[in-house]
Design an enzyme around this catalytic site. Sequence first.
Site, PDB file in Angstrom:
ATOM      1  N   GLY A 240      26.115 -19.170  12.374  1.00 29.07           N
ATOM      2  CA  GLY A 240      26.180 -20.076  13.513  1.00 29.07           C
ATOM      3  C   GLY A 240      25.929 -21.536  13.250  1.00 29.07           C
ATOM      4  CE1 TYR A 319      37.511 -20.438  20.227  1.00 25.72           C
ATOM      5  CE2 TYR A 319      38.212 -21.460  18.185  1.00 25.72           C
ATOM      6  CZ  TYR A 319      37.890 -20.329  18.905  1.00 25.72           C
ATOM      7  OH  TYR A 319      37.941 -19.106  18.292  1.00 25.72           O
ATOM      8  CB  CYS A 344      58.487 -24.097  23.137  1.00 26.76           C
ATOM      9  SG  CYS A 344      59.724 -24.356  21.878  1.00 26.76           S
ATOM     10  CD  GLU A 345      52.203 -21.734  24.234  1.00 22.79           C
ATOM     11  OE1 GLU A 345      51.105 -22.086  24.713  1.00 22.79           O
ATOM     12  OE2 GLU A 345      52.435 -20.609  23.785  1.00 22.79           O
ATOM     13  CE1 TYR A 373      35.261 -17.572  12.180  1.00 23.88           C
ATOM     14  CE2 TYR A 373      34.162 -19.683  11.950  1.00 23.88           C
ATOM     15  CZ  TYR A 373      34.108 -18.311  12.002  1.00 23.88           C
ATOM     16  OH  TYR A 373      32.901 -17.675  11.869  1.00 23.88           O
TER      17      TYR A 373
HETATM   18  N1  LLP Z   1      27.885 -13.156  12.344  1.00 18.87           N
HETATM   19  C1  LLP Z   1      28.499 -12.692  13.438  1.00 18.87           C
HETATM   20  C2  LLP Z   1      28.076 -11.412  14.019  1.00 18.87           C
HETATM   21  C3  LLP Z   1      29.556 -13.432  14.011  1.00 18.87           C
HETATM   22  O1  LLP Z   1      30.169 -12.957  15.101  1.00 18.87           O
HETATM   23  C4  LLP Z   1      29.959 -14.659  13.421  1.00 18.87           C
HETATM   24  C5  LLP Z   1      31.053 -15.450  13.989  1.00 18.87           C
HETATM   25  C6  LLP Z   1      29.279 -15.093  12.273  1.00 18.87           C
HETATM   26  C7  LLP Z   1      28.247 -14.320  11.768  1.00 18.87           C
HETATM   27  C8  LLP Z   1      29.635 -16.364  11.560  1.00 18.87           C
HETATM   28  O2  LLP Z   1      29.398 -17.490  12.332  1.00 18.87           O
HETATM   29  P1  LLP Z   1      29.517 -18.957  11.713  1.00 18.87           P
HETATM   30  O3  LLP Z   1      28.401 -19.105  10.687  1.00 18.87           O
HETATM   31  O4  LLP Z   1      30.840 -19.098  11.075  1.00 18.87           O
HETATM   32  O5  LLP Z   1      29.355 -19.852  12.853  1.00 18.87           O
HETATM   33  N2  LLP Z   1      36.979 -18.784  15.779  1.00 18.87           N
HETATM   34  C9  LLP Z   1      35.851 -19.605  16.183  1.00 18.87           C
HETATM   35  C10 LLP Z   1      34.531 -19.092  15.659  1.00 18.87           C
HETATM   36  C11 LLP Z   1      34.247 -17.662  16.024  1.00 18.87           C
HETATM   37  C12 LLP Z   1      32.982 -17.140  15.424  1.00 18.87           C
HETATM   38  C13 LLP Z   1      32.876 -15.667  15.610  1.00 18.87           C
HETATM   39  N3  LLP Z   1      31.714 -15.078  15.030  1.00 18.87           N
HETATM   40  C14 LLP Z   1      36.120 -21.057  15.765  1.00 18.87           C
HETATM   41  O6  LLP Z   1      37.169 -21.331  15.209  1.00 18.87           O
HETATM   42  O7  LLP Z   1      35.302 -21.929  16.020  1.00 18.87           O
END
Ligand code: LLP
Length: 420
Positions: A240, A319, A344-345, A373
């Site tokens: 996170g 987002y 086309c959006e 991502y």
């Molecule tokens: N652990 C769990 C259970 C998760 O669901 C996630 C991310 C992470 C770890 C890793 O989180 P990070 O350290 O990368 O923040 N597609 C979105 C982000 C979705 C994150 C989903 N879960 C974006 O592009 O911002």
Amino acid sequence: MDHFEYRDGVMHVEQVPMAEIADAVGTPVYVYSTATLTRHVGVFREALSALDNPLIAFAVKANPNGAVLATLAKLGLGADVVSGGELLRALAAGIPADRIVFSGVGKTDEEMRLALDNGIFQFNLESEPEAEMLNQVAVEAGKVARIAYRINPDVDAGTHAKISTGKSDNKFGIPYDRALAAYDRAAQLPGLDVQGVAVHIGSQLTDLAPLEAAFVKVGALIEALIDEGHTIRTADLGGGLGVPYDPALPIPPSPAAYGAMVTRVTQDWNVRLMFEPGRVIVGNAGALVSRVVRVKQGAAQPFVIVDAAMNDLLRPSLYDAWHDIRAVNKTEKSTVANIVGPICESGDTFATNREMQQVQAGDLVAFMTAGAYGATMASTYNSRALTPEVLVSGNKWAVVRPRPPIQSLIDGDIIPAWVA
Ligand code: LLP
């Protein structure tokens, strides 16, 4: 810090001119830097150096490319996986099973069997019925599954709603006030070995306070569980931590600040800590390189139409995410423009009213901080080929996933006899 730098006005990835890759592979193309990956793993590990043997399990969803995973495996990282597919990719890249944790709200019995057969380190369970199912699968297989429950601490992560996961109305984890009962039940199931507690409240967090609030709740639960006679050996603090996207905004807390907070909050826990970082490891290690198709004058502003689109990099569309957009060959003049793809959006927009270097048809631009991502969320929408990926290391570079031919899309369809 990353290794995407201008040298004499020309953007380089480590020692390779970005244009060399774009010319050889074509655009759009994702480019990753090994030196940046290595640096980020080092910084994260250093931030946790006061802890005893933490397990850093890279969140594979952020970037599942085999060459990226193999690089991280060589640096000693484990993996946080959320599907059978991610599990197989992590194993194939050389990440040992005893460093793999399986998260996710909807694991199927088939995925549980696969993970058990491979002997993964921990399942993070998200509900009582999931515990019953895993128990059944484990007993049938003659195995015991090491588990943690993912707690929903009802903490607002203060990030985008679509990537917040720790509020009580989110689908994730079990409610905090049901946790003790859930652990008591799990402890009676012969196929489960209760070993830990897990939490993950969201992604791209730019404030440590909600993380600390969630961790404090985990600490209180560990104490309550021990009082009830459970043996708790692990605490998985999830991922996170945010990364800088927009240079005009304050820089998110550093891994060092995060590590210091974790060390302080967890000092009496007596457990092995686990982490699931994704973005902070790979985000700044990647860029999406695209070519300007043409510049069109709109009613108010110019539209810079590039050959990358929302199918290649979905984050701005999904987002309203901000990615820095740089000209690969630095130009002197700046402009205010809308940067858009060819799909086309109207949602196929990377930036509106963006002050950027002036570019023209044929110029290359780079969408920065696209290593997390990015390619992993790409699709073939508008019958566009999936974006190829390149890994750079020093003065070497290699295509680590080629652009599939459009013919593969056509060949993939099966036309039933009654249609033909
Ligand atoms: N652990 C769990 C259970 C998760 O669901 C996630 C991310 C992470 C770890 C890793 O989180 P990070 O350290 O990368 O923040 N597609 C979105 C982000 C979705 C994150 C989903 N879960 C974006 O592009 O911002």
